[in-house]
Write a protein that holds these residues in place. Structure first.
Motif, short mmCIF file in Angstrom:
data_model
loop_
_atom_site.label_atom_id
_atom_site.label_comp_id
_atom_site.label_asym_id
_atom_site.label_seq_id
_atom_site.Cartn_x
_atom_site.Cartn_y
_atom_site.Cartn_z
N TRP A 34 0.85 -1.18 0.00
CA TRP A 34 0.00 0.00 0.00
C TRP A 34 0.88 1.23 0.00
CZ3 TRP A 34 0.70 3.33 4.08
CH2 TRP A 34 1.26 2.80 5.25
N THR A 35 0.39 2.30 -0.56
CA THR A 35 1.06 3.60 -0.56
C THR A 35 0.00 4.68 -0.51
OG1 THR A 35 2.85 2.71 -1.94
CG2 THR A 35 2.69 5.09 -1.77
N THR A 36 0.27 5.73 0.24
CA THR A 36 -0.66 6.84 0.32
C THR A 36 0.10 8.16 0.27
OG1 THR A 36 -2.53 7.76 1.57
CG2 THR A 36 -0.67 6.96 2.86
N ALA A 37 -0.52 9.16 -0.35
CA ALA A 37 0.06 10.50 -0.38
C ALA A 37 -0.23 11.19 0.95
CB ALA A 37 -0.53 11.30 -1.53
N ALA A 38 0.66 12.10 1.35
CA ALA A 38 0.49 12.77 2.63
C ALA A 38 1.23 14.10 2.61
CB ALA A 38 1.04 11.90 3.76
N VAL A 39 0.88 14.94 3.56
CA VAL A 39 1.67 16.14 3.87
C VAL A 39 2.32 15.88 5.23
CG1 VAL A 39 1.63 18.59 4.40
CG2 VAL A 39 0.24 17.70 2.52
N VAL A 40 3.63 16.05 5.28
CA VAL A 40 4.41 15.70 6.47
C VAL A 40 5.04 16.97 7.04
CG1 VAL A 40 6.40 14.42 7.32
CG2 VAL A 40 4.87 13.37 5.64
N LEU A 74 -3.15 13.00 6.46
CA LEU A 74 -3.53 11.98 5.49
C LEU A 74 -4.94 12.21 4.99
CD1 LEU A 74 -2.23 8.92 7.50
CD2 LEU A 74 -1.31 9.64 5.30
N PRO A 75 -5.23 11.78 3.76
CA PRO A 75 -6.62 11.79 3.31
C PRO A 75 -7.45 10.78 4.10
CG PRO A 75 -5.24 10.62 1.75
CD PRO A 75 -4.32 11.24 2.76
N GLU A 76 -8.75 10.92 4.06
CA GLU A 76 -9.61 9.95 4.71
C GLU A 76 -9.32 8.56 4.17
OE1 GLU A 76 -11.72 10.17 7.21
OE2 GLU A 76 -11.18 12.28 7.47
N ASN A 77 -9.29 7.59 5.05
CA ASN A 77 -9.00 6.20 4.67
C ASN A 77 -7.62 6.07 4.01
OD1 ASN A 77 -11.64 5.38 5.51
ND2 ASN A 77 -12.44 6.17 3.56
N GLY A 78 -6.70 6.96 4.40
CA GLY A 78 -5.37 6.93 3.78
C GLY A 78 -4.50 5.79 4.26
N LEU A 79 -4.77 5.27 5.47
CA LEU A 79 -3.98 4.17 6.00
C LEU A 79 -4.83 2.91 6.09
CD1 LEU A 79 -2.05 5.85 8.95
CD2 LEU A 79 -1.09 5.11 6.76
N PRO A 80 -4.26 1.77 5.76
CA PRO A 80 -5.02 0.53 5.91
C PRO A 80 -5.18 0.17 7.39
CG PRO A 80 -2.77 0.04 5.28
CD PRO A 80 -2.92 1.53 5.21
N GLY A 100 -4.73 -1.60 10.74
CA GLY A 100 -3.59 -2.31 11.31
C GLY A 100 -2.25 -1.66 11.06
N ALA A 101 -2.22 -0.52 10.35
CA ALA A 101 -0.93 0.12 10.07
C ALA A 101 -0.34 0.77 11.32
CB ALA A 101 -1.08 1.16 8.96
N ALA A 102 -1.20 1.26 12.21
CA ALA A 102 -0.72 1.93 13.42
C ALA A 102 0.15 0.98 14.24
CB ALA A 102 -1.88 2.43 14.24
N GLY A 103 1.26 1.51 14.73
CA GLY A 103 2.16 0.71 15.55
C GLY A 103 3.22 -0.03 14.77
N HIS A 104 3.17 0.06 13.45
CA HIS A 104 4.15 -0.65 12.62
C HIS A 104 5.09 0.34 11.93
CE1 HIS A 104 2.45 -4.64 13.13
NE2 HIS A 104 1.24 -4.10 12.98
N GLY A 105 6.17 -0.20 11.38
CA GLY A 105 7.12 0.63 10.67
C GLY A 105 6.58 1.09 9.33
N VAL A 106 6.87 2.34 8.98
CA VAL A 106 6.48 2.88 7.68
C VAL A 106 7.68 3.60 7.07
CG1 VAL A 106 4.02 3.12 8.21
CG2 VAL A 106 5.59 5.00 8.75
N ARG A 107 7.65 3.70 5.76
CA ARG A 107 8.68 4.43 5.02
C ARG A 107 8.07 5.71 4.46
NH1 ARG A 107 13.37 2.65 3.32
NH2 ARG A 107 12.71 0.47 3.64
#
Length: 290
Positions: free
Chosen positions: A236-242, A258-264, A266-273
Motif C-alpha cells: 500500500w502507498t498513500t500520499a500525505a503532507v508531512v 492523510l486523506p480519509e482512509n489513507g492508511l489501511p 492495522g498500520a498503526a504501531g508498525h514501521g512505515v517508510r
C-alpha cells in the motif's frame, strides 16, 4: 571457487575468502548508496565480469567517525538495513561490514592492505573513489594499493567523483540540501527520493511517526510525501503532507496529514517508510518537481 547463489553479509573479514575465493570489491562508507556509490559498484561489477570473479562491497558497520572523532557522528542518510538492501539490489554478491575500531582503523595503510584486504579476504581488485582514504591517519589511498600490486597481487581502480549538473555527489552535500529543506535536490544526488523509516504511533489525527535522532531529516517545515509499509508482503502507498519536527537529543517526529482512509487497518504501531517529494505548496517555501 564457485560463489554461493544467495546474498551474504559478513561482520568482519572472516569467512569471505572461504566462501567466495578471490574477488573484486567496491570499498566505501556507502551512506545513502547515492549516485557516486553506484558508479563504484557498477565499475566493480563490470570488472568482476571481465575477470570472472565474484563482486562484493566492503564498508563499515558504523561510520568511521565513531572511532576517529570520539563518537560524533553525522546524521545517517540510511540505516544499516537499508544500506544492505540497496547494496544487494545494486547486484553485489556479498557485503563485508568492518568493525569501527582500532583493529581496522588503527592499522597502518600498507598493513591493512596486505593483512586484511589481500591475505585474509583474498581481494584481487578494489574500486574506490578519488576521495577514498584508509589506514591509520587516513594515510592510504588508491595509489598506495597500486604500489603494492607487484608484491601482493592487490590492484586498485580509482574513479573521479560523480556529479549531477555540475555538482559533486557526496553524502555531505546531500545532508546540506536536506538541512536547507531542498529534498528535491537531495533526491537528485541520491538518484531516488530521500526516505526515512519510523514507527507510526496510534491512529489519532494528525498521525505521528517517530524517527531516530541518528537519521538525517529535512529542515523543519511541511513537505509532500508518499508513505508506504516496511513489512515484507504489505502493499500500500498513500500520499500525505508531512510536518518535520526536530527534537534535539530525543526522537524526532513527523506529523502526518492523510486523506480519509489513507492508511489501511492495522498500520498503526508498525514501521512505515516516508518518501519526501518536495515542499508543500502551502508551506510558504519554493516547490520543486511540481
Amino acid at each position: 571457487m564457485r560463489a554461493p547463489g544467495r546474498f551474504r553479509v559478513f561482520r568482519g573479514d572472516e569467512g569471505v575468502a572461504e566462501l567466495f575465493g578471490a574477488s573484486v570489491v567496491a570499498f566505501g562508507k556507502f551512506d545513502g548508496v547515492h549516485r557516486g556509490h553506484r558508479a563504484l559498484l557498477d565499475r566493480a561489477l563490470a570488472s568482476g565480469r571481465r575477470l570472472g570473479l565474484p563482486v562484493g562491497a566492503v564498508t563499515f558497520e558504523r561510520h568511521p567517525h565513531a572511532y576517529l572523532r570520539g563518537g560524533r557522528l553525522p546524521p545517517a542518510l540510511t540505516g544499516l538495513g537499508d544500506r544492505l538492501r540497496l547494496l544487494r539490489d545494486a547486484g553485489v554478491a556479498f557485503v563485508v561490514l568492518l568493525p569501527t575500531d582500532a583493529t581496522v582503523l588503527g592499522l597502518a595503510a600498507e598493513d591493512f592492505a596486505r593483512q586484511v584486504l589481500r591475505a585474509r579476504m583474498r581481494i584481487r581488485l578494489v574500486v574506490v573513489g578519488e576521495n577514498f582514504r584508509f589506514g591509520r591517519g587516513g594515510a592510504g589511498d588508491a595509489g598506495t594499493l597500486r604500489r603494492l600490486v607487484s608484491t601482493t597481487g592487490l590492484d586498485a581502480v580509482e574513479l573521479a567523483m560523480a556529479s549531477v549538473d555540475g555538482e559533486v555527489v557526496s553524502a555531505t552535500r546531500i545532508r546540506e540540501h536536506l538541512a536547507h529543506g531542498d529534498v528535491g535536490r537531495a533526491g537528485d544526488l541520491l538518484g531516488r527520493p530521500y526516505d526515512v523509516v519510523g514507527r507510526l504511533s496510534g491512529a489519532a489525527r494528525p498521525c505521528v511517526i517517530r524517527i531516530s535522532p541518528m537519521r538525517a531529516l529535512p529542515a523543519p517545515g511541511r513537505y509532500r510525501a508518499s508513505i508506504g509499509p516496511v513489512r515484507p508482503g504489505d502493499r500500500w502507498t498513500t500520499a500525505a503532507v508531512v510536518a518535520v519536527h526536530l527534537c534535539g537529543e530525543g526522537q524526532h517526529h513527523l506529523e502526518v496529514e492523510l486523506p480519509e482512509n489513507g492508511l489501511p487497518d492495522g498500520a498503526a504501531g508498525h514501521g512505515v517508510r516516508v518518501m519526501f517529494e518536495g515542499k508543500d505548496r502551502g508551506s510558504g517555501g519554493a516547490s520543486r518537481g511540481g
